[in-house]
Design a protein around this motif. Sequence first.
Motif, PDB file in Angstrom:
ATOM      1  N   GLU A 159      -4.717  -5.845   4.487  1.00  0.00           N
ATOM      2  CA  GLU A 159      -4.256  -4.976   5.862  1.00  0.00           C
ATOM      3  C   GLU A 159      -5.148  -3.903   6.239  1.00  0.00           C
ATOM      4  OE1 GLU A 159      -0.028  -4.717   6.493  1.00  0.00           O
ATOM      5  OE2 GLU A 159       0.482  -6.635   7.345  1.00  0.00           O
ATOM      6  N   LEU A 160      -5.056  -2.779   5.146  1.00  0.00           N
ATOM      7  CA  LEU A 160      -6.219  -1.654   4.995  1.00  0.00           C
ATOM      8  C   LEU A 160      -7.627  -2.403   4.726  1.00  0.00           C
ATOM      9  CD1 LEU A 160      -3.655   0.356   2.806  1.00  0.00           C
ATOM     10  CD2 LEU A 160      -4.201   0.338   4.592  1.00  0.00           C
ATOM     11  N   ALA A 161      -7.929  -3.057   4.378  1.00  0.00           N
ATOM     12  CA  ALA A 161      -8.591  -3.972   3.947  1.00  0.00           C
ATOM     13  C   ALA A 161      -9.920  -4.428   5.097  1.00  0.00           C
ATOM     14  CB  ALA A 161      -9.198  -4.762   2.801  1.00  0.00           C
ATOM     15  N   ARG A 162      -8.956  -4.681   6.031  1.00  0.00           N
ATOM     16  CA  ARG A 162      -9.466  -5.144   7.209  1.00  0.00           C
ATOM     17  C   ARG A 162      -9.841  -4.868   8.453  1.00  0.00           C
ATOM     18  NH1 ARG A 162      -5.354  -9.344   6.435  1.00  0.00           N
ATOM     19  NH2 ARG A 162      -4.008  -8.803   7.629  1.00  0.00           N
ATOM     20  N   LEU A 163      -8.806  -3.091   7.854  1.00  0.00           N
ATOM     21  CA  LEU A 163      -9.700  -1.675   8.586  1.00  0.00           C
ATOM     22  C   LEU A 163     -11.126  -1.983   8.858  1.00  0.00           C
ATOM     23  CD1 LEU A 163      -5.759  -0.174   8.857  1.00  0.00           C
ATOM     24  CD2 LEU A 163      -7.366  -1.527  10.629  1.00  0.00           C
ATOM     25  N   THR A 164     -11.816  -1.964   7.225  1.00  0.00           N
ATOM     26  CA  THR A 164     -12.591  -1.126   7.486  1.00  0.00           C
ATOM     27  C   THR A 164     -13.746  -2.033   7.103  1.00  0.00           C
ATOM     28  OG1 THR A 164     -11.984  -0.856   4.828  1.00  0.00           O
ATOM     29  CG2 THR A 164     -12.107   0.949   6.749  1.00  0.00           C
ATOM     30  N   ALA A 165     -13.167  -3.599   7.450  1.00  0.00           N
ATOM     31  CA  ALA A 165     -13.933  -4.784   7.095  1.00  0.00           C
ATOM     32  C   ALA A 165     -15.977  -5.103   7.605  1.00  0.00           C
ATOM     33  CB  ALA A 165     -13.370  -5.920   6.677  1.00  0.00           C
ATOM     34  N   ASP A 166     -15.603  -4.189   8.591  1.00  0.00           N
ATOM     35  CA  ASP A 166     -16.832  -4.166   9.420  1.00  0.00           C
ATOM     36  C   ASP A 166     -17.762  -2.970   9.244  1.00  0.00           C
ATOM     37  OD1 ASP A 166     -14.768  -2.847  10.889  1.00  0.00           O
ATOM     38  OD2 ASP A 166     -16.112  -3.507  13.037  1.00  0.00           O
TER      39      ASP A 166
ATOM     40  N   LEU B  76      -6.418   3.904  13.692  1.00  0.00           N
ATOM     41  CA  LEU B  76      -5.690   4.688  13.051  1.00  0.00           C
ATOM     42  C   LEU B  76      -4.092   4.504  13.082  1.00  0.00           C
ATOM     43  CD1 LEU B  76      -5.941   6.651  11.318  1.00  0.00           C
ATOM     44  CD2 LEU B  76      -5.649   8.769  13.056  1.00  0.00           C
ATOM     45  N   GLU B  77      -3.690   3.525  14.010  1.00  0.00           N
ATOM     46  CA  GLU B  77      -2.154   3.013  14.753  1.00  0.00           C
ATOM     47  C   GLU B  77      -2.284   1.646  13.866  1.00  0.00           C
ATOM     48  OE1 GLU B  77      -2.325   2.265  19.008  1.00  0.00           O
ATOM     49  OE2 GLU B  77      -2.100   5.013  20.056  1.00  0.00           O
ATOM     50  N   GLU B  78      -3.383   0.834  13.776  1.00  0.00           N
ATOM     51  CA  GLU B  78      -2.830  -0.662  13.189  1.00  0.00           C
ATOM     52  C   GLU B  78      -2.947   0.901  11.373  1.00  0.00           C
ATOM     53  OE1 GLU B  78      -2.992  -4.205  12.351  1.00  0.00           O
ATOM     54  OE2 GLU B  78      -2.979  -3.594  13.945  1.00  0.00           O
ATOM     55  N   LEU B  79      -3.706   1.152  10.907  1.00  0.00           N
ATOM     56  CA  LEU B  79      -3.214   1.677   9.544  1.00  0.00           C
ATOM     57  C   LEU B  79      -2.268   2.266   9.133  1.00  0.00           C
ATOM     58  CD1 LEU B  79      -5.096   3.004   7.211  1.00  0.00           C
ATOM     59  CD2 LEU B  79      -4.576   5.280   8.709  1.00  0.00           C
ATOM     60  N   TYR B  80      -1.388   2.587  10.119  1.00  0.00           N
ATOM     61  CA  TYR B  80      -0.184   3.509  10.029  1.00  0.00           C
ATOM     62  C   TYR B  80       0.564   1.927   9.842  1.00  0.00           C
ATOM     63  CZ  TYR B  80      -2.527   7.828   9.205  1.00  0.00           C
ATOM     64  OH  TYR B  80      -3.162   8.357   8.426  1.00  0.00           O
ATOM     65  N   ARG B  81       0.428   0.441  10.541  1.00  0.00           N
ATOM     66  CA  ARG B  81       1.619   0.330  10.420  1.00  0.00           C
ATOM     67  C   ARG B  81       1.364  -0.896   9.330  1.00  0.00           C
ATOM     68  NH1 ARG B  81       0.532  -0.200  16.338  1.00  0.00           N
ATOM     69  NH2 ARG B  81      -0.921  -1.497  15.986  1.00  0.00           N
TER      70      ARG B  81
ATOM     71  N   ALA C 222       0.949  -1.599   0.410  1.00  0.00           N
ATOM     72  CA  ALA C 222      -0.189   0.241   0.434  1.00  0.00           C
ATOM     73  C   ALA C 222       1.339   1.372  -0.129  1.00  0.00           C
ATOM     74  CB  ALA C 222      -0.801  -0.080   1.800  1.00  0.00           C
ATOM     75  N   SER C 223       0.272   2.352  -1.004  1.00  0.00           N
ATOM     76  CA  SER C 223       1.370   3.756  -0.946  1.00  0.00           C
ATOM     77  C   SER C 223       0.717   4.532   0.263  1.00  0.00           C
ATOM     78  CB  SER C 223       0.938   4.828  -2.075  1.00  0.00           C
ATOM     79  OG  SER C 223      -0.527   4.728  -2.012  1.00  0.00           O
ATOM     80  N   ASP C 224       1.839   5.591   0.317  1.00  0.00           N
ATOM     81  CA  ASP C 224       0.653   6.880   1.262  1.00  0.00           C
ATOM     82  C   ASP C 224      -0.328   6.906   1.272  1.00  0.00           C
ATOM     83  OD1 ASP C 224       2.813   5.885   3.044  1.00  0.00           O
ATOM     84  OD2 ASP C 224       4.249   7.999   1.826  1.00  0.00           O
ATOM     85  N   ARG C 225      -1.001   6.656  -0.462  1.00  0.00           N
ATOM     86  CA  ARG C 225      -2.034   7.966  -0.327  1.00  0.00           C
ATOM     87  C   ARG C 225      -3.576   6.705   0.017  1.00  0.00           C
ATOM     88  NH1 ARG C 225      -2.432   9.727  -6.523  1.00  0.00           N
ATOM     89  NH2 ARG C 225      -1.073  10.841  -6.089  1.00  0.00           N
ATOM     90  N   ASP C 226      -2.912   5.891  -0.517  1.00  0.00           N
ATOM     91  CA  ASP C 226      -4.160   4.272   0.249  1.00  0.00           C
ATOM     92  C   ASP C 226      -4.375   4.737   1.750  1.00  0.00           C
ATOM     93  OD1 ASP C 226      -3.958   3.495  -2.551  1.00  0.00           O
ATOM     94  OD2 ASP C 226      -1.921   1.846  -1.940  1.00  0.00           O
ATOM     95  N   ARG C 227      -2.686   5.182   2.197  1.00  0.00           N
ATOM     96  CA  ARG C 227      -3.587   4.823   3.996  1.00  0.00           C
ATOM     97  C   ARG C 227      -4.006   6.586   4.353  1.00  0.00           C
ATOM     98  NH1 ARG C 227       1.766   3.248   3.251  1.00  0.00           N
ATOM     99  NH2 ARG C 227       2.160   1.019   3.700  1.00  0.00           N
ATOM    100  N   ASP C 228      -4.113   7.175   3.567  1.00  0.00           N
ATOM    101  CA  ASP C 228      -4.934   8.458   3.715  1.00  0.00           C
ATOM    102  C   ASP C 228      -6.183   8.254   3.261  1.00  0.00           C
ATOM    103  OD1 ASP C 228      -1.996   9.428   4.410  1.00  0.00           O
ATOM    104  OD2 ASP C 228      -1.429  10.936   2.735  1.00  0.00           O
ATOM    105  N   ARG C 229      -6.480   7.081   2.095  1.00  0.00           N
ATOM    106  CA  ARG C 229      -7.709   7.161   1.928  1.00  0.00           C
ATOM    107  C   ARG C 229      -8.289   6.355   2.600  1.00  0.00           C
ATOM    108  NH1 ARG C 229      -7.175   4.431  -2.500  1.00  0.00           N
ATOM    109  NH2 ARG C 229      -6.281   6.152  -3.486  1.00  0.00           N
ATOM    110  N   VAL C 230      -7.903   5.919   3.457  1.00  0.00           N
ATOM    111  CA  VAL C 230      -8.577   4.858   4.683  1.00  0.00           C
ATOM    112  C   VAL C 230      -8.600   5.328   5.573  1.00  0.00           C
ATOM    113  CG1 VAL C 230      -8.369   2.699   6.064  1.00  0.00           C
ATOM    114  CG2 VAL C 230      -7.693   3.035   3.702  1.00  0.00           C
ATOM    115  N   ALA C 231      -7.327   6.407   6.616  1.00  0.00           N
ATOM    116  CA  ALA C 231      -7.961   7.435   7.322  1.00  0.00           C
ATOM    117  C   ALA C 231      -9.357   8.330   6.953  1.00  0.00           C
ATOM    118  CB  ALA C 231      -6.912   8.137   7.442  1.00  0.00           C
TER     119      ALA C 231
END
Length: 146
Positions: free
Chosen positions: A50-57, A39-44, A9-18
């Motif tokens: 891993e990004l998709a799991r943060l918003t799966a629910d 958010l802590e998990e997002l930046y790790r 994932a790129s920083d842009r992808d992380r910013d979009r999820v944030a």
Amino acid sequence: MAQSPEMRASDRDRDRVAAVLREHTAEGRITMEEFNERLEELYRSKTHGELARLTADLPDVDLRARAAVPATVQPAAAPAEREAMHSGMRAAWATWAGASSVNWVIWLIISATSDSWVYPWPLWVMGPWGAILLVSTVVGGGRRKA
């Protein structure tokens, strides 16, 4: 190109999820504590999986379709408020005033400790810069667009 879960994932992808997480927090779906944990998990996170799991629910949020407050709901700005200086221009004037003040204090200290008169060189610092700011403010660069 489809993104596989193993793809980095790129920083842009992380910013979009944030941004999505912020939206869900604003809508009350997750608490501030959950938001901070995610958010802590997002930046790790390193991969799209891993990004998709943060918003799966959480339901999908289309941030592009999210409209600002409709114009009919916004109260009409008072004439004095419409004439208010843009925050960027206020910041520029504050920076100019701060830099000018520091230069004048330095000049005053030098003048007080020297035996002869010292040329007021801070005028060369504040003059051109202030003139440009003044023209920008008067011409309209400092006014909010109604």
